[in-house]
Write an enzyme that holds these catalytic residues in place. Structure first.
Site, PDB file in Angstrom:
ATOM      1  N   SER A 261      -9.238  -0.808   7.766  1.00  0.00           N
ATOM      2  CA  SER A 261      -8.819  -0.602   6.382  1.00  0.00           C
ATOM      3  C   SER A 261      -8.303  -1.820   5.652  1.00  0.00           C
ATOM      4  O   SER A 261      -8.172  -1.781   4.437  1.00  0.00           O
ATOM      5  CB  SER A 261      -7.736   0.474   6.325  1.00  0.00           C
ATOM      6  OG  SER A 261      -8.358   1.711   6.223  1.00  0.00           O
TER       7      SER A 261
ATOM      8  N   LYS B  60       0.850  -1.195   0.000  1.00  0.00           N
ATOM      9  CA  LYS B  60       0.000   0.000   0.000  1.00  0.00           C
ATOM     10  C   LYS B  60       0.886   1.246   0.000  1.00  0.00           C
ATOM     11  O   LYS B  60       1.967   1.235   0.616  1.00  0.00           O
ATOM     12  CB  LYS B  60      -0.878  -0.054   1.255  1.00  0.00           C
ATOM     13  CG  LYS B  60      -1.872   1.067   1.431  1.00  0.00           C
ATOM     14  CD  LYS B  60      -2.684   0.840   2.717  1.00  0.00           C
ATOM     15  CE  LYS B  60      -3.695   1.914   2.994  1.00  0.00           C
ATOM     16  NZ  LYS B  60      -4.446   1.671   4.247  1.00  0.00           N
TER      17      LYS B  60
ATOM     18  N   SER C  98      -9.409   1.897   3.733  1.00  0.00           N
ATOM     19  CA  SER C  98      -8.591   2.641   2.799  1.00  0.00           C
ATOM     20  C   SER C  98      -7.691   1.756   1.936  1.00  0.00           C
ATOM     21  O   SER C  98      -7.228   2.206   0.882  1.00  0.00           O
ATOM     22  CB  SER C  98      -7.731   3.643   3.560  1.00  0.00           C
ATOM     23  OG  SER C  98      -6.849   2.975   4.433  1.00  0.00           O
TER      24      SER C  98
HETATM   25  N1  GLN Z   1     -12.351   4.009   7.633  1.00  0.00           N
HETATM   26  C1  GLN Z   1     -11.539   4.246   8.794  1.00  0.00           C
HETATM   27  C2  GLN Z   1     -11.056   5.678   8.777  1.00  0.00           C
HETATM   28  O1  GLN Z   1     -11.294   6.351   7.826  1.00  0.00           O
HETATM   29  C3  GLN Z   1     -10.412   3.278   8.877  1.00  0.00           C
HETATM   30  C4  GLN Z   1      -9.218   3.674   8.106  1.00  0.00           C
HETATM   31  C5  GLN Z   1      -8.042   2.775   8.332  1.00  0.00           C
HETATM   32  O2  GLN Z   1      -8.161   1.706   8.927  1.00  0.00           O
HETATM   33  N2  GLN Z   1      -6.889   3.233   7.878  1.00  0.00           N
HETATM   34  O3  GLN Z   1     -10.448   6.114   9.693  1.00  0.00           O
END
Ligand code: GLN
Length: 478
Positions: free
Chosen positions: A176, A77, A152
């Site tokens: 994420s 990522k 994400s």
């Molecule tokens: N959707 C969550 C956020 O926006 C989780 C994001 C993540 O795990 N990096 O914070």
């Protein structure tokens, strides 16, 4: 390569039926065929082929002692550093930035023969649940290109779903890795906080962040975890506690004690199809001899607010380092030191990152610190204590991974609060620092998927992997 596990790939390598170069070339061809999904922001094909050739010449005639990740082609990522390769957190503010060092997890994978094929798109600084908040534009869902892949680590999930690599490294601050894994029908693990070093992972919410692993089989995640885990002097929160052992055939531990949360199953936002599929898994687990029982969890409504107060606070602090002086992009329009900071940050950050920085700055500000930040920390403690209490009587807690299947592209952008609320089942593991594994879950009434998620006590990932066979036996995997 399609459908093969790492173990099967290694057998083919041993038998001389396959070379590492052929493996890499297969994935590079898949990357070309799936360009329109916008999975990779950069690929390193030439270097990957060179590395394949050099590893191949080392292993020829030494097939007995293969490095543990030989044959594993991995995507990373765009928040994970790899020395001398670009990394941008999908943000304009880091455009053109080159990693100064290699993340410990990546180094450990390389040391065991892995090949890194490229970096995947994601939400900017890993903030988001749809992969739409990226300076590179959205990534599309592999089998349903009009839908989001989740976020994400959305593109990480699609990179595995569409066979452009065997394994993906993502990051999981609040779901994420698990949520996109669920949407894309693959496996996703968020390990125990501290299991994998965060050195070289671009920080979002440091007390929540963990590198996570996505793959098409739990066995490949297990093998990768065994390699990349462990204490690292560069991350004081990392740990060597009960190091994870990969097992070829996880034992059949009958009679696991499995708790499900009543409030989760009655959650008004939970889609009917996912509720039913989750119930069928639980019924099947019961029939297979496990104790599946309801417990009450009256803190459910506090999970998302607590998570967003604390992570935005940590993010606003972590992201203060992007000032146009030390890293990445600098505005051309500065007239003095103040406009250098403000214009660089206004130009460099996208809408969602700005929203988080402002929320985080607000909850940390003098007048509101106690009302929001301190209060949220107190609630985090209550949540941890409650979950610990449940896990003192049960081996795992089971929930669906998501409330819905993957939404259509564009559907969540207008309503950030709805997007935040959709994280309700995943943030609990990060609030508590616990490991959680999402396995693919077919959903009645649609060919889109969700996940069935199991969470255990800290450093007990082994039990999550033991469950994989039972879940597969329940016939719910898509
Ligand atoms: N959707 C969550 C956020 O926006 C989780 C994001 C993540 O795990 N990096 O914070």
């Amino acid at each position: 390569m399609q459908g093969r596990t790492l173990q099967q790939i290694q057998s083919a390598l041993r038998a001389g039926e396959l070379t590492l170069k052929e493996i890499v070339q297969y994935y590079l061809q898949r990357i070309e065929q799936t360009r329109d999904l916008n999975i990779y922001v950069e690929t390193w094909g030439v270097k990957a082929v060179e590395r394949a050739e050099s590893l191949q010449s080392k292993i020829n005639n030494h097939t007995e002692d293969f490095p543990r990740l030989l044959g594993a082609v991995i995507s990373i990522k765009d928040v994970i550093c790899y020395k001398n390769h670009k990394v941008t957190a999908a943000s304009k503010i880091l455009s053109g930035f080159t990693s100064q060092f290699t993340a410990t997890a990546v180094q450990k994978a390389l040391d065991e023969g892995a090949i890194i094929i490229g970096r995947t798109n994601c939400d900017e600084f890993a903030m988001g649940s749809t992969n739409e908040h990226s300076a590179y534009g959205p990534t599309r869902h592999g089998s349903h290109p009009d839908h989001v892949p989740g976020g994400s680590s959305g593109a990480a999930a699609v990179s595995v779903q569409m066979d452009t690599c065997l394994i993906a490294l993502g990051s999981d601050t609040g779901g994420s890795v698990r949520q996109p894994a669920a949407y894309c029908g693959v496996y996703g693990l968020k390990p125990t906080y501290g299991r994998i070093s965060r050195y070289g992972l671009i920080a979002y919410g440091s007390s929540f962040d963990q590198i996570g692993i996505l793959a098409k089989s739990a066995a490949d995640i297990s093998l990768t975890l065994a390699v990349v885990q462990g204490y690292d002097a560069m991350d004081s929160t990392s740990s060597d506690r009960s190091l994870y052992q990969h097992q070829l055939n996880p034992p059949s531990t009958t009679h696991l004690r499995i708790a499900y949360l009543e409030e989760v199953m009655n959650h008004p936002g939970l889609g009917q199809g996912i509720r039913e599929s989750t119930r069928s898994v639980m019924d099947s687990l019961r029939l297979q001899g496990h104790h599946v029982e309801a417990v009450s969890f009256d803190l459910l409504d506090y999970l998302v607010p607590t998570y967003y107060v604390l992570t935005t606070a940590e993010a606003s602090s972590n992201l203060s380092r992007y000032d146009g002086i030390r890293y990445g992009n600098r505005t051309d329009l500065a007239t003095d030191i103040d406009t250098l900071y403000t214009k660089t940050r206004s130009e460099g950050f996208g809408l969602e990152a700005k929203r988080r920085i402002m929320m985080g700055t607000f909850v940390l500000s003098v007048g509101y610190f106690d009302a929001y930040f301190t209060k949220a920390q107190q609630v985090r403690r209550l949540i941890i204590d409650k979950v610990d209490q449940i896990l003192s009587s049960y081996d795992v807690i089971v929930t669906p991974t998501t409330t819905t299947v993957a939404p259509e592209l564009g559907a969540s952008v207008q309503d950030p609060v709805a997007m935040y609320l959709s994280d309700v089942f995943t943030v609990i593991a990060n609030l508590c620092g616990l490991p959680a594994l999402s396995m693919p879950l077919a959903v009645e009434g649609t060919d889109l998927t969700s996940g069935i998620q199991f969470m255990s006590s800290a450093f007990r990932e082994n039990i999550l992997f033991d469950l994989q066979g039972y879940v597969a036996a329940s016939g719910v995997n898509p």
